[in-house]
Design a protein around this motif. Structure first.
Motif, PDB file in Angstrom:
ATOM      1  N   LEU A  19      -7.648   3.518   6.896  1.00 51.72           N
ATOM      2  CA  LEU A  19      -7.761   3.349   5.322  1.00 51.72           C
ATOM      3  C   LEU A  19      -6.227   2.721   4.880  1.00 51.72           C
ATOM      4  CD1 LEU A  19      -9.477   6.123   3.609  1.00 51.72           C
ATOM      5  CD2 LEU A  19     -10.128   3.718   3.555  1.00 51.72           C
ATOM      6  N   ALA A  20      -5.153   3.439   5.395  1.00 52.09           N
ATOM      7  CA  ALA A  20      -3.814   2.841   5.033  1.00 52.09           C
ATOM      8  C   ALA A  20      -3.495   1.452   5.570  1.00 52.09           C
ATOM      9  CB  ALA A  20      -2.793   3.569   5.602  1.00 52.09           C
ATOM     10  N   THR A  21      -3.943   1.364   6.860  1.00 51.89           N
ATOM     11  CA  THR A  21      -3.720  -0.054   7.601  1.00 51.89           C
ATOM     12  C   THR A  21      -4.481  -1.118   6.664  1.00 51.89           C
ATOM     13  OG1 THR A  21      -3.739   0.947   9.483  1.00 51.89           O
ATOM     14  CG2 THR A  21      -4.195  -1.528   9.676  1.00 51.89           C
ATOM     15  N   CYS A  22      -5.730  -0.914   6.222  1.00 53.88           N
ATOM     16  CA  CYS A  22      -6.523  -1.833   5.544  1.00 53.88           C
ATOM     17  C   CYS A  22      -6.108  -2.216   4.288  1.00 53.88           C
ATOM     18  CB  CYS A  22      -8.069  -1.408   5.233  1.00 53.88           C
ATOM     19  SG  CYS A  22      -9.158  -1.218   7.039  1.00 53.88           S
ATOM     20  N   LYS A  23      -5.607  -1.046   3.403  1.00 53.23           N
ATOM     21  CA  LYS A  23      -4.922  -1.336   2.399  1.00 53.23           C
ATOM     22  C   LYS A  23      -3.805  -1.972   2.529  1.00 53.23           C
ATOM     23  CE  LYS A  23      -2.011   2.068   0.752  1.00 53.23           C
ATOM     24  NZ  LYS A  23      -0.721   1.374   0.408  1.00 53.23           N
ATOM     25  N   ASP A  24      -2.799  -1.735   3.385  1.00 52.20           N
ATOM     26  CA  ASP A  24      -1.646  -2.715   3.542  1.00 52.20           C
ATOM     27  C   ASP A  24      -2.028  -4.204   3.690  1.00 52.20           C
ATOM     28  OD1 ASP A  24      -0.066  -0.514   3.313  1.00 52.20           O
ATOM     29  OD2 ASP A  24       0.254  -0.083   5.142  1.00 52.20           O
ATOM     30  N   ALA A  25      -3.119  -4.495   4.715  1.00 51.01           N
ATOM     31  CA  ALA A  25      -3.594  -5.494   4.805  1.00 51.01           C
ATOM     32  C   ALA A  25      -3.885  -6.405   3.719  1.00 51.01           C
ATOM     33  CB  ALA A  25      -4.594  -5.800   5.923  1.00 51.01           C
ATOM     34  N   ALA A  26      -4.761  -5.772   3.100  1.00 53.77           N
ATOM     35  CA  ALA A  26      -5.402  -6.299   1.539  1.00 53.77           C
ATOM     36  C   ALA A  26      -4.022  -6.614   0.606  1.00 53.77           C
ATOM     37  CB  ALA A  26      -6.298  -5.515   1.039  1.00 53.77           C
ATOM     38  N   GLY A  27      -3.217  -5.636   0.543  1.00 50.51           N
ATOM     39  CA  GLY A  27      -2.015  -6.010  -0.142  1.00 50.51           C
ATOM     40  C   GLY A  27      -1.242  -7.204   0.185  1.00 50.51           C
ATOM     41  N   ILE A  28      -0.729  -7.036   1.473  1.00 48.97           N
ATOM     42  CA  ILE A  28      -0.114  -8.309   1.993  1.00 48.97           C
ATOM     43  C   ILE A  28      -0.897  -9.649   1.598  1.00 48.97           C
ATOM     44  CG2 ILE A  28       0.915  -9.468   4.208  1.00 48.97           C
ATOM     45  CD1 ILE A  28       1.309  -6.599   5.152  1.00 48.97           C
ATOM     46  N   ALA A  29      -2.096  -9.770   1.771  1.00 47.93           N
ATOM     47  CA  ALA A  29      -2.874 -10.811   1.606  1.00 47.93           C
ATOM     48  C   ALA A  29      -2.762 -11.138   0.236  1.00 47.93           C
ATOM     49  CB  ALA A  29      -4.474 -10.495   2.060  1.00 47.93           C
ATOM     50  N   GLY A  30      -3.066 -10.429  -0.473  1.00 45.82           N
ATOM     51  CA  GLY A  30      -2.789 -10.396  -2.106  1.00 45.82           C
ATOM     52  C   GLY A  30      -1.627 -10.999  -2.500  1.00 45.82           C
ATOM     53  N   ASN A  31      -0.646 -10.523  -1.716  1.00 49.08           N
ATOM     54  CA  ASN A  31       0.842 -11.249  -2.122  1.00 49.08           C
ATOM     55  C   ASN A  31       0.940 -12.628  -1.669  1.00 49.08           C
ATOM     56  OD1 ASN A  31       3.543  -9.110  -2.659  1.00 49.08           O
ATOM     57  ND2 ASN A  31       1.469  -8.189  -2.064  1.00 49.08           N
TER      58      ASN A  31
END
Length: 240
Positions: A11-23
């Motif tokens: 979940l933490a990995t998916c969250k970080d990936a989604a956040g980086i993509a959003g940035n």
């Protein structure tokens, strides 16, 4: 126990990936007014363009960046980074706007900019005076969520205009695509982080992004090129 820890890590990995993509996708939105400001600099005049969208976006970026800090919410630093970058872009745009605006607009914009700083300072001080972390989180969370949702007035205006004119001239494809991709990324980010103040407004943004893309595919004419100036900075006739 190992399975549970593995799930949390995923979940933490998916969250970080989604956040980086959003940035990353957010840069498309932050850069969208560049053509407009190239025109302002070239003509040395703000013409009929309004500076209000940049003032309001700056306030939204400030509040949401503050919400992402650990003192307000947990594990939301990627929200702070994207909105901090957004705030820098807005400050640059506002500075250029003030430089080339006439005296009336210039004074009004300076007054609005100072008001944003004062209001944001009051929000910071007020929130820090709230001792209970959960109450502080909820207070700034609702405020951030409200400002994000209110930002959707512009996409709704564009959607209505496209339907009325049956033309996508004022709805650039890259802007609609970036809106959809960024909103979807932070929708997933909020879901993975179990944060309704992130996924609720971005869920609305995702829906509006889908509607814009569908309208674009329906009304797009092969012979017509995208407008180079997003409507958000040109539709308003208010003098600010």
């Amino acid at each position: 126990m190992m399975v549970y820890l593995g799930s949390l890590q995923t979940l933490a990995t998916c969250k970080d990936a989604a956040g980086i993509a959003g940035n990353v996708f957010a840069f498309g939105l932050f850069l969208s007014p560049v053509a407009t400001f190239q025109r302002i600099i070239r003509n040395e005049s703000t013409e009929q363009f309004s500076g209000l969208p940049y003032i309001y976006t700056l306030l939204n970026c400030f509040i949401t960046a503050w919400y992402g800090l650990p003192v307000i919410s947990s594990n939301n630093l990627l929200v702070t980074t994207v909105n901090s970058i957004g705030a820098i872009f807005q400050l640059v745009y506002i500075t250029i706007f003030i430089k080339y605006a006439d005296k009336t607009k210039k004074l009004r914009m300076i007054g609005l900019l100072l008001s944003v700083f004062v209001l944001f300072a009051a929000i910071i001080v007020g929130s820090l005076l709230i001792v209970d972390f959960e109450i502080r989180h909820l207070t700034i969370g609702f405020l951030s969520c409200a400002t994000l949702i209110s930002m959707f007035a512009s996409p709704l205006f564009v959607i209505n205009l496209v339907i009325q004119t049956r033309s996508v001239e004022f709805m650039p494809f890259h802007l609609s695509l970036c809106t959809f991709l960024m909103s979807t990324s932070f929708l997933l980010y909020g879901i993975f982080n179990f944060d309704p103040f992130i996924y609720a407004p971005n869920g609305i943004g995702t829906i509006l992004g889908v509607v814009q893309l569908l309208l674009f595919s329906y009304f797009k004419k092969p012979s017509r090129e995208d407008s180079t100036e997003p409507l958000i900075v040109s539709y308003s006739s208010t003098n600010a």
